[in-house]
Design an enzyme around this catalytic site. Structure first.
Site, PDB file in Angstrom:
ATOM      1  N   CYS A  51      -2.630  -2.105  -7.775  1.00 60.57           N
ATOM      2  CA  CYS A  51      -1.430  -1.594  -7.160  1.00 60.57           C
ATOM      3  C   CYS A  51      -0.322  -2.806  -6.758  1.00 60.57           C
ATOM      4  O   CYS A  51       0.774  -2.600  -6.707  1.00 60.57           O
ATOM      5  CB  CYS A  51      -1.679  -1.162  -5.580  1.00 60.57           C
ATOM      6  SG  CYS A  51      -3.153  -0.109  -5.501  1.00 60.57           S
ATOM      7  N   HIS A 105       3.317  -2.231  -0.138  1.00 60.03           N
ATOM      8  CA  HIS A 105       2.753  -1.285  -0.916  1.00 60.03           C
ATOM      9  C   HIS A 105       2.394  -0.232   0.099  1.00 60.03           C
ATOM     10  O   HIS A 105       1.634  -0.444   1.105  1.00 60.03           O
ATOM     11  CB  HIS A 105       1.454  -2.055  -1.508  1.00 60.03           C
ATOM     12  CG  HIS A 105       0.285  -1.006  -2.141  1.00 60.03           C
ATOM     13  ND1 HIS A 105       0.761   0.162  -3.066  1.00 60.03           N
ATOM     14  CD2 HIS A 105      -0.950  -0.917  -1.817  1.00 60.03           C
ATOM     15  CE1 HIS A 105      -0.391   0.797  -3.054  1.00 60.03           C
ATOM     16  NE2 HIS A 105      -1.350   0.017  -2.609  1.00 60.03           N
ATOM     17  N   ASN A 132      -0.777   7.151  -1.817  1.00 53.72           N
ATOM     18  CA  ASN A 132      -0.910   5.936  -2.545  1.00 53.72           C
ATOM     19  C   ASN A 132      -0.780   6.272  -4.092  1.00 53.72           C
ATOM     20  O   ASN A 132      -1.686   6.616  -4.683  1.00 53.72           O
ATOM     21  CB  ASN A 132      -2.100   5.080  -2.036  1.00 53.72           C
ATOM     22  CG  ASN A 132      -2.246   3.711  -2.929  1.00 53.72           C
ATOM     23  OD1 ASN A 132      -1.493   3.381  -3.511  1.00 53.72           O
ATOM     24  ND2 ASN A 132      -3.353   3.060  -2.534  1.00 53.72           N
TER      25      ASN A 132
END
Length: 246
Positions: free
Chosen positions: A32, A173, A203
């Site tokens: 990520c 994030h 996500n």
């Protein structure tokens, strides 16, 4: 980390489809945090004079490695993509003014996909054991993610010699809302200065920060001269932050 195949790289596939045949191309595997790592890398290529223009892409198809029988992960993950074109600024105080990257490989088993590489090649057994899906230790990841992302923000603002209060917008994030809120609380940043769009997309791994940056810009949350922090945490374990003067 969810390319069409292990090789050639996703970057080479994109290069071919764009017709950018004079460009070098490479993938960065940082989960990520991939977009943050790529921005920091691009910054140095441009600053050194090696390249004038760099295309940074964050793209994931997490649905392909999601175990739909695992309620601890399947409700969190999604697919997404975004990109940014970087060039040298003619104004010395604009653009990326600080970045910070970090990793802790000892915590890799907290967030990983066991099979599909050379350690556990694809086999009937690996498929039957559902080893080709993302595995995550959620409680362990939560604690490390909050602490590490907050630390990354502190490090980039310290490097730039600015204060938390000077930051116009924090773009984290989009892992989950509880992590984002905990990071903001640790930094003592009000949530109205934190950009959140996880409720739209979930996500999307390395794509989350660039999608959020684009949406924040389009929504008028960022104006010329504003200080913006992008921060992420991901598999590796990796984390990092970038401070931008818009």
């Amino acid at each position: 980390v969810t390319g069409d195949m292990l090789f050639p790289s996703t970057a080479c596939i994109i290069q071919h489809k764009l017709g950018a045949h004079k460009a070098a191309a490479m993938d960065i595997s940082a989960g990520c945090t991939g977009f943050i790592y790529a921005l920091a890398t691009a910054r140095r290529f441009i600053a050194s004079g090696t390249y004038r223009t760099v295309l940074v892409v964050g793209v994931e198809v997490l649905s392909k490695i999601t175990d739909w029988t695992d309620r601890g992960t399947c409700v969190l993950l999604a697919d997404g993509a975004g990109a940014a074109v970087l060039r040298a600024s003619t104004e010395p105080d604009r653009g990326i003014i600080a970045d910070y990257l970090a990793a802790d490989g000892s915590r890799g088993p907290d967030l990983y996909m066991p099979a599909g590489g050379s350690a556990i090649p694809a086999s009937i057994e690996s498929v039957q054991q559902r080893l080709h899906y993302l595995k995550m230790n959620g409680s362990a990841i939560f604690k490390v993610a909050v602490r590490s992302m907050a630390d990354a923000v502190k490090r980039v603002i310290t490097a730039a010699k600015v204060r938390v209060d000077d930051i116009k917008l924090v773009i984290p994030h989009q892992a989950n809302l509880r992590i984002i809120e905990a990071v903001a609380k640790l930094l003592r940043v009000p949530m109205n200065k934190v950009f959140v769009n996880i409720e739209k997309y979930a996500n999307t791994s390395s794509a989350t920060t660039i999608i959020a940056l684009d949406e924040a810009r389009r929504a008028g949350r960022i104006a010329a001269g504003d200080l913006v922090v992008m921060v992420a945490f991901g598999a590796g374990l990796t984390w990092g932050g970038v401070l931008i003067r818009w």
